[in-house]
Enzyme design. Structure first.
Site, PDB file in Angstrom:
ATOM      1  N   GLY A  18       0.831  -1.202   0.000  1.00 55.34           N
ATOM      2  CA  GLY A  18       0.000   0.000   0.000  1.00 55.34           C
ATOM      3  C   GLY A  18       0.859   1.243   0.000  1.00 55.34           C
ATOM      4  N   ASN A  92       1.471  -2.420   5.391  1.00 57.37           N
ATOM      5  CA  ASN A  92       0.665  -1.203   5.471  1.00 57.37           C
ATOM      6  C   ASN A  92      -0.615  -1.263   4.648  1.00 57.37           C
ATOM      7  OD1 ASN A  92       0.301   1.899   5.779  1.00 57.37           O
ATOM      8  ND2 ASN A  92       0.407   1.585   3.558  1.00 57.37           N
ATOM      9  N   SER A 144      -3.591   0.944  14.065  1.00 55.68           N
ATOM     10  CA  SER A 144      -4.280   2.232  14.185  1.00 55.68           C
ATOM     11  C   SER A 144      -4.698   2.442  15.631  1.00 55.68           C
ATOM     12  CB  SER A 144      -5.523   2.258  13.290  1.00 55.68           C
ATOM     13  OG  SER A 144      -6.366   3.351  13.600  1.00 55.68           O
ATOM     14  N   TYR A 158     -13.054  -2.616  10.040  1.00 55.61           N
ATOM     15  CA  TYR A 158     -11.778  -1.898  10.074  1.00 55.61           C
ATOM     16  C   TYR A 158     -11.152  -1.990  11.470  1.00 55.61           C
ATOM     17  CZ  TYR A 158      -8.401   1.934   9.747  1.00 55.61           C
ATOM     18  OH  TYR A 158      -7.251   2.684   9.776  1.00 55.61           O
ATOM     19  N   LYS A 162      -7.538  -3.844  12.596  1.00 56.15           N
ATOM     20  CA  LYS A 162      -6.432  -3.114  13.217  1.00 56.15           C
ATOM     21  C   LYS A 162      -6.094  -3.690  14.598  1.00 56.15           C
ATOM     22  CE  LYS A 162      -5.581  -0.527   9.767  1.00 56.15           C
ATOM     23  NZ  LYS A 162      -4.336  -0.785   9.000  1.00 56.15           N
ATOM     24  N   THR A 242       4.261  -2.051  20.397  1.00 54.23           N
ATOM     25  CA  THR A 242       3.384  -1.176  19.621  1.00 54.23           C
ATOM     26  C   THR A 242       3.762   0.262  19.920  1.00 54.23           C
ATOM     27  OG1 THR A 242       1.534  -2.738  19.687  1.00 54.23           O
ATOM     28  CG2 THR A 242       1.017  -0.448  19.155  1.00 54.23           C
TER      29      THR A 242
END
Length: 252
Positions: A18, A92, A144, A158, A162, A242
């Site tokens: 991406g 990504n 995210s 979504y 994530k 993270t």
């Protein structure tokens, strides 16, 4: 006394999925600026070609669907043919869809899960044998802030992907810990991309900014620099971590 940071990627090959625009484009540009051999993967061929040309210095475009095992094999094959190895993978590739679960169709759920999560599995599995053989590799998974606080726009698929990226990165980090391969994740907040500028209404944008302690959205380049750090020698003792880059939007 000056401190020399070891964040130059001369001689390293990186695949950015991406990577044609937005956050992925900023990541690809950051690695290019630091001397890496950049492989720009994007489902939009023209976008991938434009980004590779913009980066220059031998960067190559490898169009393909990151959720297709055949396309992934072709992308990795082109990277190996061009540069002989893959040292760094940035997972990504992703898409979003603002919809309530009540209006979400099964095929839309399946497609987003495939692009956002299955792609990380396919690309990681494809590059890991080479990384293990050379006892060196860096994998960074782009998650995210919604993995922590839930998707604000109603995109439950979504938010699910994530959150899944964090579990994927942590588990893979454990499995690869003795091989010389580190696996980490980054969880950006709201980033100043064309997508956000186009689809975030001014009133919603203002409300979001008000929730961010630093008082602004992130610039794509700030995410690119954070990803580069995770892939660098300076982060050699980080795995399964993270990195939350969100201006304080999520202070857990």
């Amino acid at each position: 006394m000056s401190v020399q940071l070891n964040q130059n990627f001369q001689g390293r090959t990186v695949i950015v999925t991406g990577g044609g625009n937005g956050i992925g484009g900023a990541i690809a540009s950051e690695f290019g600026a630091r001397g890496a051999n950049v492989v720009v993967n994007d489902i939009d061929a023209a976008r991938a070609v434009r980004k590779a040309a913009e980066i220059g210095n031998g960067a190559i475009a490898t169009p393909g669907d990151a959720s297709s095992s055949a396309d992934v094999a072709a992308v990795v094959g082109k990277a190996l043919a061009a540069f002989g190895k893959v040292d760094i993978l940035i997972n990504n590739a992703g898409m979003d869809q603002a919809v309530s679960i009540l209006d979400l169709e099964e095929e839309d759920w399946d497609r987003l899960i495939a692009v956002n999560l299955k792609s990380a599995f396919l690309f990681s599995k494809a590059v890991l044998p080479g990384m293990i053989a050379q006892s060196y590799g860096r994998i960074v998974c782009v998650s995210s802030v919604v993995a922590h606080r839930g998707a604000m726009n109603g995109g439950i698929h979504y938010g699910t992907t994530k959150g899944g990226m964090l579990g994927f990165a942590r588990t893979l980090a454990r499995q690869m810990a003795k091989t010389g391969v580190t696996v980490n994740a980054i969880a950006p907040g709201v980033v100043e991309t064309d997508l956000i500028r186009t689809h975030l209404p001014p009133d919603v944008r203002a409300a979001v900014v008000q929730e961010i302690p630093l008082g602004r959205l992130a610039e794509p380049s700030e995410i690119g620099r954070a990803v580069a750090f995770l892939a660098s020698e300076d982060a050699g003792y980080l795995t399964g971590a993270t990195l939350d880059v969100n201006g304080g939007f999520w202070i857990g």
